[in-house]
Design a protein around this motif. Structure first.
Motif, PDB file in Angstrom:
ATOM      1  N   ILE A 134     -12.984  -2.123   7.403  1.00 49.17           N
ATOM      2  CA  ILE A 134     -12.474  -1.413   7.500  1.00 49.17           C
ATOM      3  C   ILE A 134     -12.691   0.129   7.041  1.00 49.17           C
ATOM      4  O   ILE A 134     -12.830  -0.144   5.653  1.00 49.17           O
ATOM      5  N   ASP A 135     -12.737   1.171   7.936  1.00 46.05           N
ATOM      6  CA  ASP A 135     -13.564   2.123   7.195  1.00 46.05           C
ATOM      7  C   ASP A 135     -12.149   3.002   6.966  1.00 46.05           C
ATOM      8  O   ASP A 135     -11.484   3.693   8.371  1.00 46.05           O
ATOM      9  N   TYR A 136     -12.187   3.742   6.237  1.00 42.30           N
ATOM     10  CA  TYR A 136     -11.175   4.401   5.425  1.00 42.30           C
ATOM     11  C   TYR A 136     -11.736   5.762   5.819  1.00 42.30           C
ATOM     12  O   TYR A 136     -10.234   6.782   5.443  1.00 42.30           O
TER      13      TYR A 136
ATOM     14  N   VAL B   9      -3.467   1.342   1.427  1.00 44.07           N
ATOM     15  CA  VAL B   9      -4.261   0.631   1.149  1.00 44.07           C
ATOM     16  C   VAL B   9      -3.862  -1.147   2.212  1.00 44.07           C
ATOM     17  O   VAL B   9      -2.908  -1.539   1.632  1.00 44.07           O
ATOM     18  N   ILE B  10      -4.772  -1.371   3.012  1.00 40.20           N
ATOM     19  CA  ILE B  10      -4.963  -2.914   3.995  1.00 40.20           C
ATOM     20  C   ILE B  10      -5.293  -3.913   2.811  1.00 40.20           C
ATOM     21  O   ILE B  10      -6.930  -3.134   2.686  1.00 40.20           O
ATOM     22  N   ALA B  11      -4.627  -5.182   2.718  1.00 43.49           N
ATOM     23  CA  ALA B  11      -5.275  -6.505   1.774  1.00 43.49           C
ATOM     24  C   ALA B  11      -5.500  -7.228   3.723  1.00 43.49           C
ATOM     25  O   ALA B  11      -4.479  -7.351   4.056  1.00 43.49           O
ATOM     26  N   LEU B  12      -6.318  -7.829   3.445  1.00 41.42           N
ATOM     27  CA  LEU B  12      -6.550  -8.786   4.278  1.00 41.42           C
ATOM     28  C   LEU B  12      -6.107 -10.501   3.583  1.00 41.42           C
ATOM     29  O   LEU B  12      -7.141 -10.046   2.650  1.00 41.42           O
ATOM     30  N   LEU B  13      -5.564 -11.414   4.319  1.00 43.26           N
ATOM     31  CA  LEU B  13      -5.443 -12.877   3.753  1.00 43.26           C
ATOM     32  C   LEU B  13      -6.250 -13.549   4.798  1.00 43.26           C
ATOM     33  O   LEU B  13      -6.274 -13.529   6.443  1.00 43.26           O
ATOM     34  N   GLU B  14      -7.921 -13.459   4.523  1.00 44.86           N
ATOM     35  CA  GLU B  14      -8.936 -14.338   5.522  1.00 44.86           C
ATOM     36  C   GLU B  14      -8.680 -15.681   6.116  1.00 44.86           C
ATOM     37  O   GLU B  14      -8.298 -16.089   7.145  1.00 44.86           O
TER      38      GLU B  14
ATOM     39  N   LEU C 297     -15.998   2.250   3.124  1.00 36.35           N
ATOM     40  CA  LEU C 297     -16.204   0.996   4.346  1.00 36.35           C
ATOM     41  C   LEU C 297     -15.711  -0.469   3.941  1.00 36.35           C
ATOM     42  O   LEU C 297     -16.708  -0.601   2.960  1.00 36.35           O
ATOM     43  N   HIS C 298     -14.828  -0.886   3.773  1.00 36.16           N
ATOM     44  CA  HIS C 298     -14.488  -1.874   2.790  1.00 36.16           C
ATOM     45  C   HIS C 298     -14.805  -3.127   3.572  1.00 36.16           C
ATOM     46  O   HIS C 298     -14.186  -3.273   4.704  1.00 36.16           O
ATOM     47  N   ASP C 299     -15.465  -4.037   2.520  1.00 37.73           N
ATOM     48  CA  ASP C 299     -15.337  -5.002   4.162  1.00 37.73           C
ATOM     49  C   ASP C 299     -14.405  -6.035   3.672  1.00 37.73           C
ATOM     50  O   ASP C 299     -13.531  -6.208   2.899  1.00 37.73           O
ATOM     51  N   LYS C 300     -14.898  -7.432   3.970  1.00 34.61           N
ATOM     52  CA  LYS C 300     -13.765  -8.563   4.117  1.00 34.61           C
ATOM     53  C   LYS C 300     -13.588  -9.285   2.718  1.00 34.61           C
ATOM     54  O   LYS C 300     -12.317  -9.380   2.058  1.00 34.61           O
TER      55      LYS C 300
END
Length: 234
Positions: free
Chosen positions: A99-101, A48-53, A136-139
């Motif tokens: 991101i819509d997985y 899965v893709i992770a976000l560093l805001e 659909l994963h939000d930030k």
């Protein structure tokens, strides 16, 4: 054996299949009892893709390069007052990063094009849902995946340092180190240069004529009877 010979021999395919079955029966099984036993995945698996805001500058490169258009970004601008500046500056503030997985094909293009390392791969893959809308994963949810991101591999000890590391080391050393390096560079060049320079051929040898030397007569140290006290400089 030719194709005609294979057709004539009866039961050859059956014997080959039984031979493979007998061979695998003597080997130890490598089946893992998932989910009781967690799989040992490589650290750089595409889960899965992770976000560093904090690193996101809302440049929109990831959303534009995504071939599935499954990244949705929204932001606004706000003014930042800088002391000593003539006017206030503006910066982008991230409001929405989804991101819509259910559409993502895990190509990794968004991670490759991000210039500030705001997106990272994590080997976590257990995020299946009963509803497709929940993919659909939000930030906030993307930020929670950052705790599962493995550390980057160590640099090669024989490799050159990165541009960021070289800049940080130069700043930590201070301006004196840079000055010493600049002053030491000519000496190093002189040390590597040859100690003896090639002898130049005089013009007289090249033309075959005798060298002309100007002979200066020595000055007389005896006093002049007509001028016993000469002025200095004459």
């Amino acid at each position: 054996m030719s194709d005609e010979g294979d057709r004539i021999a009866p039961g050859k395919g059956l014997l080959d299949g039984l031979a493979v079955t007998l061979k695998t029966m003597t080997r130890r099984s490598t089946t893992q009892q998932y989910p009781d036993v967690e799989p040992d995945l490589p650290p750089r698996s595409r889960g899965v893709i992770a976000l560093l805001e904090e690193n996101c500058t809302v440049c929109m490169l990831c959303a534009r390069e995504c071939p599935d258009w499954c990244i949705y970004i929204d932001s606004h601008k706000e003014e930042v007052v800088v002391p000593g500046a003539a006017r206030a500056r503006q910066r982008n503030v991230l409001d929405k990063f989804d991101i819509d997985y259910s559409l993502c094909m895990y190509c990794g293009i968004c991670i490759e094009v991000c210039p500030f390392d705001a997106l990272h791969w994590t080997p976590e893959f257990e995020y299946a849902e009963t509803d497709v809308l929940s993919l659909l994963h939000d930030k906030d949810r993307l930020g929670e995946w950052m705790r599962t991101v493995p550390p980057p591999p160590a640099h090669d000890v024989l490799g050159e340092p990165s541009k960021e590391e070289a800049t940080a080391a130069r700043k930590a050393a201070g301006p004196g180190a840079a000055t010493a390096a600049k002053t030491a560079r000519p000496s190093a060049v002189r040390a590597t240069a040859p100690t003896t320079a090639p002898r130049a051929v005089p013009p007289s040898r090249a033309t075959g004529t005798a060298p002309q030397r100007s002979v200066q007569e020595p000055r007389s140290t005896e006093p002049d009877p007509e001028n016993p006290n000469p002025e200095p400089g004459r």
